[in-house]
Design an enzyme around this catalytic site. Structure first.
Site, PDB file in Angstrom:
ATOM      1  N   SER A   1     -29.413 -41.718 -18.765  1.00  0.00           N
ATOM      2  CA  SER A   1     -30.578 -41.536 -17.877  1.00  0.00           C
ATOM      3  C   SER A   1     -30.419 -40.345 -16.948  1.00  0.00           C
ATOM      4  O   SER A   1     -31.414 -39.714 -16.567  1.00  0.00           O
ATOM      5  CB  SER A   1     -30.787 -42.813 -17.058  1.00  0.00           C
ATOM      6  OG  SER A   1     -31.146 -43.869 -17.931  1.00  0.00           O
TER       7      SER A   1
ATOM      8  N   GLU B   1     -29.425 -37.526 -17.669  1.00  0.00           N
ATOM      9  CA  GLU B   1     -29.858 -36.314 -18.386  1.00  0.00           C
ATOM     10  C   GLU B   1     -31.371 -36.249 -18.592  1.00  0.00           C
ATOM     11  O   GLU B   1     -31.898 -35.256 -19.100  1.00  0.00           O
ATOM     12  CB  GLU B   1     -29.162 -36.234 -19.746  1.00  0.00           C
ATOM     13  CG  GLU B   1     -27.701 -35.779 -19.697  1.00  0.00           C
ATOM     14  CD  GLU B   1     -26.780 -36.856 -19.173  1.00  0.00           C
ATOM     15  OE1 GLU B   1     -27.013 -38.056 -19.469  1.00  0.00           O
ATOM     16  OE2 GLU B   1     -25.842 -36.525 -18.429  1.00  0.00           O
TER      17      GLU B   1
ATOM     18  N   VAL C   1     -32.604 -46.908 -19.310  1.00  0.00           N
ATOM     19  CA  VAL C   1     -32.314 -48.262 -18.814  1.00  0.00           C
ATOM     20  C   VAL C   1     -31.022 -48.210 -18.024  1.00  0.00           C
ATOM     21  O   VAL C   1     -29.956 -47.905 -18.576  1.00  0.00           O
ATOM     22  CB  VAL C   1     -32.169 -49.264 -19.981  1.00  0.00           C
ATOM     23  CG1 VAL C   1     -31.761 -50.647 -19.460  1.00  0.00           C
ATOM     24  CG2 VAL C   1     -33.467 -49.367 -20.771  1.00  0.00           C
TER      25      VAL C   1
ATOM     26  N   ILE D   1     -28.455 -50.376 -15.696  1.00  0.00           N
ATOM     27  CA  ILE D   1     -28.103 -51.758 -15.345  1.00  0.00           C
ATOM     28  C   ILE D   1     -26.958 -51.704 -14.345  1.00  0.00           C
ATOM     29  O   ILE D   1     -25.945 -51.032 -14.586  1.00  0.00           O
ATOM     30  CB  ILE D   1     -27.691 -52.566 -16.594  1.00  0.00           C
ATOM     31  CG1 ILE D   1     -28.869 -52.626 -17.591  1.00  0.00           C
ATOM     32  CG2 ILE D   1     -27.254 -53.984 -16.199  1.00  0.00           C
ATOM     33  CD1 ILE D   1     -28.544 -53.271 -18.922  1.00  0.00           C
TER      34      ILE D   1
ATOM     35  N   SER E   1     -20.343 -52.443 -11.360  1.00  0.00           N
ATOM     36  CA  SER E   1     -19.556 -52.859 -10.186  1.00  0.00           C
ATOM     37  C   SER E   1     -19.388 -51.704  -9.188  1.00  0.00           C
ATOM     38  O   SER E   1     -18.784 -51.854  -8.137  1.00  0.00           O
ATOM     39  CB  SER E   1     -18.166 -53.332 -10.642  1.00  0.00           C
ATOM     40  OG  SER E   1     -17.595 -52.309 -11.428  1.00  0.00           O
TER      41      SER E   1
ATOM     42  N   HIS F   1     -22.589 -46.253  -8.917  1.00  0.00           N
ATOM     43  CA  HIS F   1     -23.143 -45.310  -9.916  1.00  0.00           C
ATOM     44  C   HIS F   1     -24.637 -45.574 -10.129  1.00  0.00           C
ATOM     45  O   HIS F   1     -25.462 -44.675 -10.134  1.00  0.00           O
ATOM     46  CB  HIS F   1     -22.362 -45.523 -11.211  1.00  0.00           C
ATOM     47  CG  HIS F   1     -22.408 -44.378 -12.145  1.00  0.00           C
ATOM     48  ND1 HIS F   1     -22.093 -44.497 -13.479  1.00  0.00           N
ATOM     49  CD2 HIS F   1     -22.717 -43.076 -11.955  1.00  0.00           C
ATOM     50  CE1 HIS F   1     -22.214 -43.333 -14.062  1.00  0.00           C
ATOM     51  NE2 HIS F   1     -22.599 -42.459 -13.174  1.00  0.00           N
TER      52      HIS F   1
ATOM     53  N   PHE G   1     -43.243 -42.714 -15.642  1.00  0.00           N
ATOM     54  CA  PHE G   1     -41.972 -43.263 -15.150  1.00  0.00           C
ATOM     55  C   PHE G   1     -41.515 -44.415 -16.055  1.00  0.00           C
ATOM     56  O   PHE G   1     -41.966 -45.549 -15.910  1.00  0.00           O
ATOM     57  CB  PHE G   1     -42.135 -43.740 -13.697  1.00  0.00           C
ATOM     58  CG  PHE G   1     -40.844 -44.205 -13.080  1.00  0.00           C
ATOM     59  CD1 PHE G   1     -40.688 -45.514 -12.652  1.00  0.00           C
ATOM     60  CD2 PHE G   1     -39.778 -43.331 -12.941  1.00  0.00           C
ATOM     61  CE1 PHE G   1     -39.486 -45.948 -12.093  1.00  0.00           C
ATOM     62  CE2 PHE G   1     -38.574 -43.750 -12.378  1.00  0.00           C
ATOM     63  CZ  PHE G   1     -38.434 -45.058 -11.955  1.00  0.00           C
TER      64      PHE G   1
END
Ligand code: INI
Length: 166
Positions: A61, A63, A90, A92, A95, A98, A123
């Site tokens: 994502s 990029e 996508v 997700i 931990s 990022h 979007f």
């Protein structure tokens, strides 16, 4: 009755003359593939020929903004300009932070890209706290609890291209 979501677009649009790009990341591929399939299916329902839906990919994502800009420029240079483009990714939550940094920066970059490429940039970034949330928004969770958001993005691309095209 659910109140969220695009619902029915406010009139039937004829997408038969449109050329729409989809550029998708390759992380979380099973969800990505369902979202892309939903967007393509909805655009075909609105008359966009399959040969006029151009699909490109990027690694992740992060990029998407640069890849989208270069994708639009390449199609224009080739004499086959896009009328709208749907970046799909996508994210997700893991931990680390990022997720937050990519989600926020990519969202702003895609929003601002419209003023540079001068076509609608839809979007298509899912920013999910869990895998279950991502599966549900692609309509592929076990309970099929939500509709496929890719369909909304396809309908949005057709409407924006026809209403606000050059
Ligand atoms: O598309 C995604 N890219 C992700 N990372 C890769 C990133 O988009 C870039 O491709 C990578 O950092 C190289 O630039 C993700 N996570 O890290 O979790 C993710 O969930 N989804």
């Amino acid at each position: 009755m659910a109140v969220k979501g695009l619902g029915q677009i406010d009139q039937q649009y004829d997408g038969s003359k449109l050329r729409i790009g989809i550029i998708h990341a390759r992380w979380n591929r099973s969800v990505i593939d369902a979202l892309v399939k939903g967007a393509i299916a909805r655009m075909q329902e609105l008359g966009v020929p399959e040969s006029s839906i151009i699909v490109e990919t990027v690694p992740g994502s992060y990029e998407l903004p640069y890849g989208t800009k270069r994708f639009v420029e390449r199609e224009k240079k080739n004499g086959t300009p896009l009328d709208a483009v749907i970046p799909i990714g996508v994210l997700i939550k893991g931990s680390t932070m990022h997720f937050e940094y990519i989600s926020d920066s990519v969202t702003h970059a895609l929003m601002n890209l419209q003023d540079k490429v001068h076509i609608p940039v839809i979007f298509g970034l899912l920013t999910c706290m869990t895998e279950e949330q991502a599966l549900a928004r692609a309509g592929i969770d076990a309970a099929h609890s939500m509709h496929n958001h890719g369909e909304d993005w396809g309908a949005c691309a057709v409407e924006m291209a026809l209403k606000f095209g050059p």
